[in-house]
Motif scaffolding. Structure first.
Motif, mmCIF file in Angstrom:
data_model
loop_
_atom_site.group_PDB
_atom_site.id
_atom_site.type_symbol
_atom_site.label_atom_id
_atom_site.label_comp_id
_atom_site.label_asym_id
_atom_site.label_seq_id
_atom_site.Cartn_x
_atom_site.Cartn_y
_atom_site.Cartn_z
ATOM 1 N N ASP A 59 56.439 -8.449 -30.290
ATOM 2 C CA ASP A 59 56.439 -8.703 -28.845
ATOM 3 C C ASP A 59 56.134 -10.173 -28.593
ATOM 4 O OD1 ASP A 59 56.244 -8.768 -26.093
ATOM 5 O OD2 ASP A 59 54.374 -7.625 -26.015
ATOM 6 N N THR A 70 67.879 -12.798 -30.395
ATOM 7 C CA THR A 70 67.618 -11.404 -30.048
ATOM 8 C C THR A 70 66.393 -10.909 -30.818
ATOM 9 O OG1 THR A 70 68.955 -10.469 -31.837
ATOM 10 C CG2 THR A 70 70.107 -10.985 -29.746
ATOM 11 N N GLN A 71 65.804 -9.854 -30.310
ATOM 12 C CA GLN A 71 64.669 -9.234 -30.988
ATOM 13 C C GLN A 71 65.075 -8.788 -32.390
ATOM 14 O OE1 GLN A 71 61.663 -9.134 -29.668
ATOM 15 N NE2 GLN A 71 60.675 -8.004 -31.312
ATOM 16 N N GLN A 75 63.402 -10.052 -35.919
ATOM 17 C CA GLN A 75 62.818 -9.092 -36.853
ATOM 18 C C GLN A 75 63.490 -9.161 -38.223
ATOM 19 O OE1 GLN A 75 63.133 -5.527 -34.464
ATOM 20 N NE2 GLN A 75 60.996 -5.676 -33.841
#
Length: 142
Positions: A59, A70-71, A75
């Motif tokens: 987060d 992008t997330q 990740q």
């Protein structure tokens, strides 16, 4: 926030330039000082920063950061390219004990010592520390 921004910036630059990641690993060095992670989950030398990255990747807003990537891209880069790092002046036996006892929570991301200083230690102790570090690294357990 700075570490997240740096990771995000590299990913954005690679995307803009149309280059693939390759084998390059990314890291920042954390202090071996006693601190609490940004999410309050970890309190300890060095590992607070490892947890800061885990929490920030999960987060980014916890660090008041809005990524360009992008997330999913953040990740993926974290899991495949990130290496936790710390600088220390402490003896290896203490560093190993403090990091290794709770490191399983950070796997599969590896860690390393970016700066080691055996301040005031005789050459035999420094040599022994370096040999022990090499043996630990050869185990491949983090």
């Amino acid at each position: 926030k700075a570490a997240l921004s740096a990771l995000d910036g590299v990913l954005a630059a690679e995307k803009e330039a149309g280059i693939s990641a390759g084998r390059v690993r990314l890291t920042v060095m954390w202090s071996f000082g006693m601190r609490t992670s940004i999410d309050g989950q970890v309190n300890g030398p060095g590992t607070f920063g490892f947890q800061d990255m885990v929490a920030g990747i999960a987060d980014p807003q916890i660090a008041h950061y809005t990524p360009r990537s992008t997330q999913a891209d953040l990740q993926q880069a974290f899991l495949t390219r990130w290496v936790h790092g710390l600088n220390t002046q402490a003896p290896w036996s203490f560093v190993d004990e403090m990091i290794s006892k709770n490191y399983a929570r950070f796997l599969p991301v590896p860690w390393f010592i970016g700066e080691y200083g055996g301040l005031g230690q005789p050459a035999t102790v420094i040599q022994s520390d370096l040999q022990a570090m090499q043996m630990r690294a050869s185990e491949g357990t983090g």
